[in-house]
Design a protein around this motif. Structure first.
Motif, PDB file in Angstrom:
ATOM      1  N   VAL A 218      60.232   9.379   7.193  1.00 41.26           N
ATOM      2  CA  VAL A 218      59.451   9.287   8.431  1.00 41.26           C
ATOM      3  C   VAL A 218      59.477  10.605   9.181  1.00 41.26           C
ATOM      4  N   ARG A 219      60.634  11.188   9.306  1.00 36.55           N
ATOM      5  CA  ARG A 219      60.759  12.417  10.085  1.00 36.55           C
ATOM      6  C   ARG A 219      59.968  13.566   9.469  1.00 36.55           C
ATOM      7  N   GLU A 220      59.748  13.503   8.178  1.00 33.96           N
ATOM      8  CA  GLU A 220      58.904  14.513   7.529  1.00 33.96           C
ATOM      9  C   GLU A 220      57.422  14.175   7.681  1.00 33.96           C
ATOM     10  N   LEU A 221      57.062  12.910   7.464  1.00 31.01           N
ATOM     11  CA  LEU A 221      55.652  12.521   7.472  1.00 31.01           C
ATOM     12  C   LEU A 221      55.022  12.612   8.860  1.00 31.01           C
ATOM     13  N   VAL A 222      55.780  12.336   9.920  1.00 28.37           N
ATOM     14  CA  VAL A 222      55.178  12.364  11.250  1.00 28.37           C
ATOM     15  C   VAL A 222      54.828  13.785  11.695  1.00 28.37           C
ATOM     16  N   HIS A 223      55.353  14.779  10.997  1.00 28.23           N
ATOM     17  CA  HIS A 223      55.029  16.167  11.347  1.00 28.23           C
ATOM     18  C   HIS A 223      53.901  16.747  10.494  1.00 28.23           C
ATOM     19  N   ARG A 224      53.361  15.957   9.580  1.00 26.87           N
ATOM     20  CA  ARG A 224      52.207  16.421   8.817  1.00 26.87           C
ATOM     21  C   ARG A 224      50.940  16.267   9.667  1.00 26.87           C
ATOM     22  N   PRO A 225      49.919  17.057   9.389  1.00 27.75           N
ATOM     23  CA  PRO A 225      48.652  16.913  10.135  1.00 27.75           C
ATOM     24  C   PRO A 225      48.078  15.512   9.919  1.00 27.75           C
ATOM     25  N   GLY A 226      47.773  14.829  11.018  1.00 26.37           N
ATOM     26  CA  GLY A 226      47.311  13.455  10.924  1.00 26.37           C
ATOM     27  C   GLY A 226      45.874  13.277  11.353  1.00 26.37           C
ATOM     28  N   GLU A 227      45.582  12.108  11.894  1.00 26.07           N
ATOM     29  CA  GLU A 227      44.216  11.744  12.267  1.00 26.07           C
ATOM     30  C   GLU A 227      44.263  11.046  13.625  1.00 26.07           C
ATOM     31  N   VAL A 228      44.466  11.840  14.704  1.00 25.66           N
ATOM     32  CA  VAL A 228      44.511  11.289  16.051  1.00 25.66           C
ATOM     33  C   VAL A 228      43.077  11.057  16.530  1.00 25.66           C
ATOM     34  N   GLY A 229      42.866   9.936  17.205  1.00 25.63           N
ATOM     35  CA  GLY A 229      41.531   9.613  17.688  1.00 25.63           C
ATOM     36  C   GLY A 229      40.985   8.381  16.992  1.00 25.63           C
ATOM     37  N   CYS A 230      39.765   8.032  17.308  1.00 26.99           N
ATOM     38  CA  CYS A 230      39.133   6.844  16.741  1.00 26.99           C
ATOM     39  C   CYS A 230      38.907   7.005  15.238  1.00 26.99           C
ATOM     40  N   TRP A 231      39.252   5.957  14.455  1.00 25.94           N
ATOM     41  CA  TRP A 231      39.101   6.005  13.002  1.00 25.94           C
ATOM     42  C   TRP A 231      37.779   5.398  12.517  1.00 25.94           C
ATOM     43  N   THR A 232      36.961   4.894  13.410  1.00 31.80           N
ATOM     44  CA  THR A 232      35.775   4.151  12.975  1.00 31.80           C
ATOM     45  C   THR A 232      34.902   4.955  12.014  1.00 31.80           C
TER      46      THR A 232
END
Length: 244
Positions: A218-232
């Protein structure tokens, strides 16, 4: 490391949590008491492998059980019989178009062995706020425009923390979970946190992950570039029959 919890949380919303490794073994995973459900507190909790779980009338309780129930996103299992039933399905699957409705349906869903729900009004308000900030997401299953299943949770970086799911029709939650994990696998997100064991999750391929392995992941994955915002838009509209 010896168990010392549960800890009383500082009143400041941005105060750090104690390490999840210090959670109690009895009751399994209880780490801390108190605090609030502000966005910063919730995001700090999930990023540390911790989640809130409490009933109406209880203080806020924060947990990190050992082992943790997880799905490898590319290994979710749908039975052959269920896949056959999907081949002629007209159900459609979307994301982030009915977040509050999914949470409310999860709150109202009967749970064997449970009296009431942990999805209190305060929890609903807190996660709707997280949704508005782009961190909490729902995947919804529709028959025409009737909501027949769904799942919701929190995404940080490239880690998805599942909170709850429901079926308004038989198989609705399975379709929501399968669509979510297939999408996450396509995005390169390897894990979905399912929190605690139940037979339904085991039948769908969930596995036990020791906390000593879960927390570093978890501590590694949460620092990867993600997808913040609406996913629609990125999620699109999927056909349930495609899961067959």
């Amino acid at each position: 490391m010896s168990n010392k919890g549960p800890f009383l949380l500082d009143t400041a919303s941005d105060a750090p949590f104690p390490p999840a490794e210090l959670a109690l073994t009895d009751p399994d995973g209880l780490l801390a008491i108190g605090g609030d459900l502000s966005p910063v507190r919730l995001l700090n909790a999930y990023a540390g492998g911790i989640f809130p779980w409490f009933s109406e009338g209880q203080p806020l309780l924060w947990w990190s059980p050992d082992p943790r129930m997880v799905f490898r996103t590319d290994q979710v299992h749908l039975s052959s019989r269920f896949r056959r039933s999907l081949r002629n399905s007209d159900w459609k699957i979307r994301a982030d178009t009915a977040f509050a409705e999914v949470m409310q349906a999860c709150a109202q869903a009967p749970r064997p062995g449970q009296d009431g729900t942990w999805i209190t009004d305060a929890m609903l308000a807190a996660y709707v706020q997280l949704h508005q900030l782009g961190y909490a997401h729902s995947v919804e299953v529709f028959d025409d425009e009737e909501l027949v299943g769904g799942i919701y949770g929190v995404a940080i970086g490239q880690m998805f923390f599942g909170e709850s799911m429901f079926s308004g029709r038989s198989g609705g939650s399975k379709v929501a979970l399968a669509a979510l994990t297939r999408t996450l696998a396509d995005w390169g997100w390897p894990l979905l946190d399912a929190q605690v064991e139940n037979p339904h999750l085991l039948r769908m391929g969930a596995d036990h992950l020791p906390r000593a392995e879960f927390l570093p992941a978890v501590r590694e994955l949460v620092h990867r570039p993600g997808e913040v915002g609406c996913w629609t838009g990125r999620f699109g509209e999927l056909a349930a029959c495609a899961l067959a």
